[in-house]
Design a protein around this motif. Sequence first.
Motif, PDB file in Angstrom:
ATOM      1  N   ASN A  81       0.797  -1.227   0.000  1.00 36.97           N
ATOM      2  CA  ASN A  81       0.000   0.000   0.000  1.00 36.97           C
ATOM      3  C   ASN A  81       0.827   1.275   0.000  1.00 36.97           C
ATOM      4  O   ASN A  81       0.444   2.271  -0.603  1.00 36.97           O
ATOM      5  CB  ASN A  81      -0.927   0.035   1.213  1.00 36.97           C
ATOM      6  CG  ASN A  81      -1.904  -1.115   1.203  1.00 36.97           C
ATOM      7  OD1 ASN A  81      -2.380  -1.522   0.152  1.00 36.97           O
ATOM      8  ND2 ASN A  81      -2.188  -1.659   2.370  1.00 36.97           N
ATOM      9  N   TYR A  82       1.960   1.272   0.697  1.00 32.76           N
ATOM     10  CA  TYR A  82       2.719   2.509   0.862  1.00 32.76           C
ATOM     11  C   TYR A  82       4.193   2.231   1.130  1.00 32.76           C
ATOM     12  O   TYR A  82       4.593   1.093   1.343  1.00 32.76           O
ATOM     13  CB  TYR A  82       2.140   3.357   1.998  1.00 32.76           C
ATOM     14  CG  TYR A  82       2.142   2.658   3.341  1.00 32.76           C
ATOM     15  CD1 TYR A  82       3.253   2.686   4.157  1.00 32.76           C
ATOM     16  CD2 TYR A  82       1.023   1.963   3.790  1.00 32.76           C
ATOM     17  CE1 TYR A  82       3.276   2.041   5.377  1.00 32.76           C
ATOM     18  CE2 TYR A  82       1.027   1.315   5.007  1.00 32.76           C
ATOM     19  CZ  TYR A  82       2.155   1.367   5.793  1.00 32.76           C
ATOM     20  OH  TYR A  82       2.173   0.720   7.005  1.00 32.76           O
ATOM     21  N   GLU A  96       3.744   8.496   5.101  1.00 33.39           N
ATOM     22  CA  GLU A  96       3.418   7.368   4.227  1.00 33.39           C
ATOM     23  C   GLU A  96       3.126   7.886   2.820  1.00 33.39           C
ATOM     24  O   GLU A  96       2.299   8.764   2.630  1.00 33.39           O
ATOM     25  CB  GLU A  96       2.206   6.613   4.753  1.00 33.39           C
ATOM     26  CG  GLU A  96       2.448   5.917   6.067  1.00 33.39           C
ATOM     27  CD  GLU A  96       1.212   5.187   6.567  1.00 33.39           C
ATOM     28  OE1 GLU A  96       0.138   5.303   5.935  1.00 33.39           O
ATOM     29  OE2 GLU A  96       1.324   4.515   7.585  1.00 33.39           O
ATOM     30  N   GLU A  98       1.693   6.687  -0.679  1.00 33.76           N
ATOM     31  CA  GLU A  98       0.941   5.602  -1.301  1.00 33.76           C
ATOM     32  C   GLU A  98       1.485   5.334  -2.696  1.00 33.76           C
ATOM     33  O   GLU A  98       1.901   6.249  -3.399  1.00 33.76           O
ATOM     34  CB  GLU A  98      -0.540   5.947  -1.355  1.00 33.76           C
ATOM     35  CG  GLU A  98      -1.166   6.052   0.021  1.00 33.76           C
ATOM     36  CD  GLU A  98      -2.657   6.295  -0.046  1.00 33.76           C
ATOM     37  OE1 GLU A  98      -3.237   6.183  -1.147  1.00 33.76           O
ATOM     38  OE2 GLU A  98      -3.238   6.583   1.000  1.00 33.76           O
ATOM     39  N   TRP A  99       1.467   4.059  -3.092  1.00 32.20           N
ATOM     40  CA  TRP A  99       1.995   3.672  -4.396  1.00 32.20           C
ATOM     41  C   TRP A  99       1.185   4.286  -5.532  1.00 32.20           C
ATOM     42  O   TRP A  99       1.713   4.499  -6.635  1.00 32.20           O
ATOM     43  CB  TRP A  99       2.039   2.159  -4.533  1.00 32.20           C
ATOM     44  CG  TRP A  99       3.133   1.543  -3.727  1.00 32.20           C
ATOM     45  CD1 TRP A  99       2.993   0.733  -2.637  1.00 32.20           C
ATOM     46  CD2 TRP A  99       4.542   1.685  -3.931  1.00 32.20           C
ATOM     47  NE1 TRP A  99       4.213   0.375  -2.148  1.00 32.20           N
ATOM     48  CE2 TRP A  99       5.190   0.945  -2.926  1.00 32.20           C
ATOM     49  CE3 TRP A  99       5.321   2.380  -4.845  1.00 32.20           C
ATOM     50  CZ2 TRP A  99       6.567   0.874  -2.827  1.00 32.20           C
ATOM     51  CZ3 TRP A  99       6.699   2.310  -4.752  1.00 32.20           C
ATOM     52  CH2 TRP A  99       7.301   1.563  -3.746  1.00 32.20           C
ATOM     53  N   SER A 100      -0.080   4.600  -5.292  1.00 34.25           N
ATOM     54  CA  SER A 100      -0.894   5.218  -6.342  1.00 34.25           C
ATOM     55  C   SER A 100      -0.412   6.635  -6.658  1.00 34.25           C
ATOM     56  O   SER A 100      -0.669   7.149  -7.750  1.00 34.25           O
ATOM     57  CB  SER A 100      -2.362   5.247  -5.918  1.00 34.25           C
ATOM     58  OG  SER A 100      -2.510   5.994  -4.715  1.00 34.25           O
TER      59      SER A 100
END
Length: 120
Positions: A81-82, A96, A98-100
Amino acid sequence: MKEEIQLYRDVRKSKNLFLKTTGICVVLAATLIYGLGVFDHVLKVKLVVGSALILAIMLFLLINALLKLRDKSPLIRINSNYIVGNTTLLSKAFGEIEWSDVEDIHLEKVAGDTLVVFYS
């Protein structure tokens, strides 16, 4: 990626850096004592001020390094997620990521170090 990847500080490298910093502090302390005129009874003001200033900075860095050496938390955590980094003030401030939000990742060489650069 189901499991979390955690990267920790290399204790061996940290101890090596600690020993080198301690050696520099010993040399600076000897220079300070020499500048105070302990051996030849002649005060060398510029030498005393310069070595005392650098010694104070080095001792501050040495104490900070010792405090960080006891920290057992991971420097970088990666999961599906991160990603979270605790290596610099900037990575701590972002928290954090996020990969998005990540569009691209590159490796860049800077002054002999390899940096991982995230683009968003």
